[in-house]
Scaffold this active site. Structure first.
Site, PDB file in Angstrom:
ATOM      1  N   ASP A  36      17.386  27.820  16.157  1.00 50.55           N
ATOM      2  CA  ASP A  36      17.167  27.230  17.471  1.00 50.55           C
ATOM      3  C   ASP A  36      17.796  28.083  18.576  1.00 50.55           C
ATOM      4  O   ASP A  36      18.509  29.056  18.301  1.00 50.55           O
ATOM      5  CB  ASP A  36      17.687  25.791  17.529  1.00 50.55           C
ATOM      6  CG  ASP A  36      19.180  25.678  17.287  1.00 50.55           C
ATOM      7  OD1 ASP A  36      19.897  26.700  17.365  1.00 50.55           O
ATOM      8  OD2 ASP A  36      19.645  24.565  17.036  1.00 50.55           O
ATOM      9  N   SER A  37      17.542  27.701  19.814  1.00 51.01           N
ATOM     10  CA  SER A  37      18.014  28.488  20.955  1.00 51.01           C
ATOM     11  C   SER A  37      19.534  28.483  21.072  1.00 51.01           C
ATOM     12  O   SER A  37      20.122  29.444  21.565  1.00 51.01           O
ATOM     13  CB  SER A  37      17.377  27.989  22.252  1.00 51.01           C
ATOM     14  OG  SER A  37      17.675  26.626  22.455  1.00 51.01           O
TER      15      SER A  37
END
Length: 85
Positions: A36-37
């Site tokens: 994920d970011s």
């Protein structure tokens, strides 16, 4: 430079909690490994701390795989405004 390549790989694998065999230079963090970011931001911060550089947050979009991470780091080193004095 090989030490730097190895250290970048080590940092990325450690933060993403991936085994070395799982990640190639071009495997995509998000698509191939479910990253994920937030994890990309952690990589960003770890690189800045480890290599004493400032990496523009806009460059995080290029950090999609190991090759991209190394390219972003190399660019930060080559920019006098972001590299250490």
């Amino acid at each position: 430079m090989n030490d730097t390549r190895d250290r970048v790989r080590e940092i990325v694998l450690d933060l993403l909690e991936l085994d070395e065999a799982e990640v190639t230079e071009d495997s995509l963090f998000k698509e191939d490994h479910g990253v994920d970011s937030v994890s990309i931001i952690e990589i960003h911060a770890a690189l800045e701390k480890e290599f004493d550089v400032i990496i523009d947050y806009d460059e995080a979009n290029r950090m999609v795989n190991l090759s991209g991470v190394r390219d972003v780091l190399a660019q930060a080193w080559s920019d006098p405004a972001t590299s250490p004095a």
